[in-house]
Design a protein around this motif. Sequence first.
Motif, PDB file in Angstrom:
ATOM      1  N   PHE A  66     -19.292   2.955 -27.588  1.00 37.42           N
ATOM      2  CA  PHE A  66     -19.558   1.628 -27.034  1.00 37.42           C
ATOM      3  C   PHE A  66     -20.436   0.840 -27.996  1.00 37.42           C
ATOM      4  O   PHE A  66     -21.084   1.406 -28.880  1.00 37.42           O
ATOM      5  N   ALA A  72     -19.355  -2.412 -19.620  1.00 40.77           N
ATOM      6  CA  ALA A  72     -18.517  -1.214 -19.459  1.00 40.77           C
ATOM      7  C   ALA A  72     -18.100  -1.083 -18.004  1.00 40.77           C
ATOM      8  O   ALA A  72     -18.877  -1.397 -17.099  1.00 40.77           O
ATOM      9  N   ARG A  73     -16.899  -0.628 -17.801  1.00 41.07           N
ATOM     10  CA  ARG A  73     -16.415  -0.365 -16.450  1.00 41.07           C
ATOM     11  C   ARG A  73     -16.641   1.104 -16.097  1.00 41.07           C
ATOM     12  O   ARG A  73     -16.741   1.959 -16.977  1.00 41.07           O
ATOM     13  N   GLU A  76     -15.590   4.376 -18.113  1.00 41.57           N
ATOM     14  CA  GLU A  76     -15.335   4.089 -19.525  1.00 41.57           C
ATOM     15  C   GLU A  76     -16.190   5.002 -20.408  1.00 41.57           C
ATOM     16  O   GLU A  76     -17.350   5.273 -20.124  1.00 41.57           O
ATOM     17  N   LEU A  77     -15.615   5.468 -21.525  1.00 42.53           N
ATOM     18  CA  LEU A  77     -16.284   6.421 -22.405  1.00 42.53           C
ATOM     19  C   LEU A  77     -17.462   5.769 -23.131  1.00 42.53           C
ATOM     20  O   LEU A  77     -17.338   4.666 -23.677  1.00 42.53           O
ATOM     21  N   ARG A 160     -17.557  14.441 -22.518  1.00 47.81           N
ATOM     22  CA  ARG A 160     -17.219  13.011 -22.548  1.00 47.81           C
ATOM     23  C   ARG A 160     -18.133  12.317 -21.538  1.00 47.81           C
ATOM     24  O   ARG A 160     -17.914  12.397 -20.325  1.00 47.81           O
ATOM     25  N   THR A 162     -19.319   9.329 -19.611  1.00 51.63           N
ATOM     26  CA  THR A 162     -18.709   8.070 -19.204  1.00 51.63           C
ATOM     27  C   THR A 162     -19.684   7.233 -18.376  1.00 51.63           C
ATOM     28  O   THR A 162     -20.696   7.734 -17.880  1.00 51.63           O
ATOM     29  N   SER A 166     -19.941   0.240 -13.119  1.00 60.14           N
ATOM     30  CA  SER A 166     -19.562  -0.906 -13.950  1.00 60.14           C
ATOM     31  C   SER A 166     -20.782  -1.800 -14.148  1.00 60.14           C
ATOM     32  O   SER A 166     -21.512  -2.074 -13.194  1.00 60.14           O
TER      33      SER A 166
END
Length: 367
Positions: A66, A72-73, A76-77, A160, A162, A166
């Motif tokens: 990012f 970011a939603r 999302e990574l 990962r 995330t 959001s």
Amino acid sequence: MTACSGEDGKQAGGPGGPGGPPPPVTVATPLIKPIVDWDDYIGRFEARQSVEVRPRVSGYVERLAFKDGSFARAGELLFVIDPRPFAAALASAEADVLRARASAQLARANFSRTKTLFEQNALSRQEFETDQATAAQADAEVAAAVAVARQRALDLSFTRVTAPISGRVSDRRVDVGAFVTAGSTPMTTIVSLDPIHFVFTASEALYLKYQRANQAGTRPSSRIAPNPVDIRLADETTYRWRGHMDFVDNVVATGSGTMRGRAVVRNPTGFLTPGMFGHMRLLGSGAYQGMLIPEDAVVTDQTRKAVLVVGPDNKVAQRVVELGPIVDGLRVVRSGLKASDRVIIAGVQRGRPGTPVQPKQGKIVPP
């Protein structure tokens, strides 16, 4: 001397002068219309959700996914932790599952033969129960191996990192190659933007006013009703942001004597940012018939506010009034004035209490 006498005579014979006609003024009765009170507050915007992102597994950061300060939603990574050790652990756990299933299959086959021999009275009960327990234990080992494999799969997925919600992401707190510890190392923070909270404090006096209005049934409490609020920012002149109340605290702060409240405001563009100040007005009463006059009709008598009215004999009288807020460009008069009073709305400077005037009928309309 003739010129001076002529000038003096003009003043003496002019409107309002000694011996002259009474000065003209415009009068009108107060405008009566249903109004509601709005109470003003200063507060601050706060994120409805604020999350500090921490890793769920320990390892070395392999990649940033990012841009600092981006939106970011959820899901999302954001970061990738080196997955290789966790992939190897998962492969080992899956192999243990295969081994456990093979052992369980063999134990069940042995138990099946033992059961047949036991039914033919060719085997002792002890041997039968031993093989039965061995088969059950093998099945339990399969379940345990599957559970370990699932945990290893979860650990691999946790590499990962995330976005949990959001919102707007802050800057990164770790860089590629840094070692992070599960549940301990802060990696970044993320705050939600839509909707957003507006937090403020109200005095005990206003809180009591709302409580009594709720008891009287003229205005429901913000604890049970989404009373409307309007908000303007520091550089705005109009209340363009709309929202409603969604929380009132359960105690009055003993140190400040204030009650904390909170409103919810839609923020689809993300323009409103947590930490910003704003001016808010909150519905302060139910609808009632109010008297309104122009602001220019109000005069100041030392520390008191007053208006000038014209009586039946066309003489000016002063009324000390209690003023309320401005509604539609007109000033609300709470007390000190009657609906039938003829208020001087133009030529106020020509009116003096106890002196006659020439009233001209006018009408009060919102500007």
